[in-house]
Scaffold this motif. Sequence first.
Motif, PDB file in Angstrom:
ATOM      1  N   GLU A  27     -47.929  21.140 -72.295  1.00  0.00           N
ATOM      2  CA  GLU A  27     -47.226  20.195 -71.430  1.00  0.00           C
ATOM      3  C   GLU A  27     -48.064  19.869 -70.210  1.00  0.00           C
ATOM      4  N   GLU A  28     -47.890  18.664 -69.710  1.00  0.00           N
ATOM      5  CA  GLU A  28     -48.512  18.294 -68.448  1.00  0.00           C
ATOM      6  C   GLU A  28     -47.785  19.009 -67.324  1.00  0.00           C
ATOM      7  N   MET A  29     -48.523  19.379 -66.284  1.00  0.00           N
ATOM      8  CA  MET A  29     -47.940  20.130 -65.182  1.00  0.00           C
ATOM      9  C   MET A  29     -47.005  19.279 -64.318  1.00  0.00           C
ATOM     10  N   ILE A  30     -47.394  18.036 -64.072  1.00  0.00           N
ATOM     11  CA  ILE A  30     -46.578  17.177 -63.211  1.00  0.00           C
ATOM     12  C   ILE A  30     -46.264  15.861 -63.904  1.00  0.00           C
ATOM     13  N   LEU A  31     -45.169  15.270 -63.463  1.00  0.00           N
ATOM     14  CA  LEU A  31     -44.750  13.944 -63.923  1.00  0.00           C
ATOM     15  C   LEU A  31     -44.875  13.019 -62.721  1.00  0.00           C
ATOM     16  N   THR A  32     -45.482  11.873 -62.922  1.00  0.00           N
ATOM     17  CA  THR A  32     -45.696  10.968 -61.794  1.00  0.00           C
ATOM     18  C   THR A  32     -45.346   9.530 -62.147  1.00  0.00           C
ATOM     19  N   SER A  33     -45.070   8.786 -61.107  1.00  0.00           N
ATOM     20  CA  SER A  33     -44.832   7.358 -61.214  1.00  0.00           C
ATOM     21  C   SER A  33     -45.160   6.766 -59.843  1.00  0.00           C
ATOM     22  N   THR A  34     -45.411   5.477 -59.790  1.00  0.00           N
ATOM     23  CA  THR A  34     -45.717   4.822 -58.515  1.00  0.00           C
ATOM     24  C   THR A  34     -44.838   3.603 -58.333  1.00  0.00           C
ATOM     25  N   ALA A  35     -44.209   3.523 -57.176  1.00  0.00           N
ATOM     26  CA  ALA A  35     -43.422   2.351 -56.782  1.00  0.00           C
ATOM     27  C   ALA A  35     -44.356   1.457 -55.973  1.00  0.00           C
ATOM     28  N   GLN A  36     -44.995   0.504 -56.656  1.00  0.00           N
ATOM     29  CA  GLN A  36     -45.988  -0.372 -56.024  1.00  0.00           C
ATOM     30  C   GLN A  36     -45.327  -1.266 -54.974  1.00  0.00           C
ATOM     31  N   GLY A  37     -45.990  -1.392 -53.822  1.00  0.00           N
ATOM     32  CA  GLY A  37     -45.548  -2.333 -52.797  1.00  0.00           C
ATOM     33  C   GLY A  37     -44.288  -1.939 -52.052  1.00  0.00           C
ATOM     34  N   ARG A  38     -43.817  -0.731 -52.204  1.00  0.00           N
ATOM     35  CA  ARG A  38     -42.608  -0.279 -51.499  1.00  0.00           C
ATOM     36  C   ARG A  38     -42.980   0.653 -50.359  1.00  0.00           C
ATOM     37  N   VAL A  75     -43.067  14.641 -40.482  1.00  0.00           N
ATOM     38  CA  VAL A  75     -43.860  13.653 -41.210  1.00  0.00           C
ATOM     39  C   VAL A  75     -42.890  12.700 -41.912  1.00  0.00           C
ATOM     40  N   ARG A  76     -43.055  11.421 -41.692  1.00  0.00           N
ATOM     41  CA  ARG A  76     -42.156  10.414 -42.283  1.00  0.00           C
ATOM     42  C   ARG A  76     -42.676   9.885 -43.610  1.00  0.00           C
ATOM     43  N   SER A  77     -43.917  10.169 -43.958  1.00  0.00           N
ATOM     44  CA  SER A  77     -44.514   9.592 -45.161  1.00  0.00           C
ATOM     45  C   SER A  77     -44.415  10.480 -46.400  1.00  0.00           C
ATOM     46  N   VAL A  78     -43.844  11.666 -46.261  1.00  0.00           N
ATOM     47  CA  VAL A  78     -43.658  12.559 -47.406  1.00  0.00           C
ATOM     48  C   VAL A  78     -42.232  13.093 -47.356  1.00  0.00           C
ATOM     49  N   ARG A  79     -41.464  12.786 -48.417  1.00  0.00           N
ATOM     50  CA  ARG A  79     -40.058  13.186 -48.460  1.00  0.00           C
ATOM     51  C   ARG A  79     -39.804  13.992 -49.736  1.00  0.00           C
ATOM     52  N   LEU A  80     -38.854  14.898 -49.663  1.00  0.00           N
ATOM     53  CA  LEU A  80     -38.390  15.660 -50.824  1.00  0.00           C
ATOM     54  C   LEU A  80     -36.954  15.242 -51.102  1.00  0.00           C
ATOM     55  N   VAL A  81     -36.666  14.912 -52.351  1.00  0.00           N
ATOM     56  CA  VAL A  81     -35.309  14.553 -52.753  1.00  0.00           C
ATOM     57  C   VAL A  81     -34.870  15.544 -53.831  1.00  0.00           C
ATOM     58  N   LEU A 109     -41.846  12.376 -52.731  1.00  0.00           N
ATOM     59  CA  LEU A 109     -42.286  11.000 -52.536  1.00  0.00           C
ATOM     60  C   LEU A 109     -43.373  10.992 -51.473  1.00  0.00           C
ATOM     61  N   VAL A 110     -44.497  10.362 -51.791  1.00  0.00           N
ATOM     62  CA  VAL A 110     -45.633  10.296 -50.877  1.00  0.00           C
ATOM     63  C   VAL A 110     -45.997   8.838 -50.677  1.00  0.00           C
ATOM     64  N   GLU A 111     -45.885   8.367 -49.439  1.00  0.00           N
ATOM     65  CA  GLU A 111     -46.226   6.978 -49.129  1.00  0.00           C
ATOM     66  C   GLU A 111     -47.736   6.822 -49.053  1.00  0.00           C
ATOM     67  N   THR A 112     -48.237   5.808 -49.739  1.00  0.00           N
ATOM     68  CA  THR A 112     -49.665   5.500 -49.754  1.00  0.00           C
ATOM     69  C   THR A 112     -49.836   4.042 -49.317  1.00  0.00           C
ATOM     70  N   PRO A 113     -51.052   3.602 -49.074  1.00  0.00           N
ATOM     71  CA  PRO A 113     -51.254   2.198 -48.695  1.00  0.00           C
ATOM     72  C   PRO A 113     -50.763   1.204 -49.752  1.00  0.00           C
ATOM     73  N   SER A 114     -50.755   1.594 -51.022  1.00  0.00           N
ATOM     74  CA  SER A 114     -50.350   0.656 -52.076  1.00  0.00           C
ATOM     75  C   SER A 114     -48.894   0.792 -52.501  1.00  0.00           C
ATOM     76  N   GLY A 115     -48.190   1.774 -52.005  1.00  0.00           N
ATOM     77  CA  GLY A 115     -46.797   1.984 -52.400  1.00  0.00           C
ATOM     78  C   GLY A 115     -46.380   3.428 -52.176  1.00  0.00           C
ATOM     79  N   VAL A 116     -45.534   3.926 -53.073  1.00  0.00           N
ATOM     80  CA  VAL A 116     -45.044   5.296 -52.950  1.00  0.00           C
ATOM     81  C   VAL A 116     -45.213   5.999 -54.288  1.00  0.00           C
ATOM     82  N   ASP A 117     -45.876   7.153 -54.252  1.00  0.00           N
ATOM     83  CA  ASP A 117     -46.014   7.983 -55.451  1.00  0.00           C
ATOM     84  C   ASP A 117     -44.806   8.899 -55.546  1.00  0.00           C
ATOM     85  N   LEU A 118     -44.234   8.977 -56.748  1.00  0.00           N
ATOM     86  CA  LEU A 118     -43.125   9.886 -57.022  1.00  0.00           C
ATOM     87  C   LEU A 118     -43.669  10.991 -57.920  1.00  0.00           C
TER      88      LEU A 118
END
Length: 155
Positions: A27-38, A75-81, A109-118
């Motif tokens: 199995e892969e260790m992490i699951l990721t997705s990106t919310a582009q432009g958010r 820190v406002r750019s990294v959130r845990l849900v 959730l990590v905010e990046t210049p291109s969006g938010v990585d989940l």
Amino acid sequence: MTRKLRSLFLVFALLWIAPASAEAPLEEMILTSTAQGRNIDAAVAALLQAIVNHNYTFVREQAIDSRLVPYAQEVRSVRLVYFCNFAKMNQALKLDPRAAQMLPCRVTLVETPSGVDLIAVNPAWVSQSMGNPALHAECENLKQDYLAILEEASM
């Protein structure tokens, strides 16, 4: 004689188990997705809606450094849900109390210049090393739920 018999039994047991574990895909260790432009607030709102849409309950949201620094300095750019489906949690804990180490569900959730990585830890990856096939099957289902939630939240 008993010691040799035990050693021989152990060797045969390991040889019998090794091919079975070699067949299982890793199995892969992490699951990721990106919310582009958010931004982070829009991504959190979309994630909360996806959680509810998939029959989970929102538990809490916090900054990565919550309670470690004053609120105004968090820190406002990294959130845990955190979220949970309590029936699924109950089932997993009945199968194996060690499931508590991956519950409740969490997305970072990590905010990046291109969006938010989940980002979420893959529960099937965690359960793979526990040696409990029934729990692993439940975690495979949980992984599919995570993937659906991440996909919906990043659309």
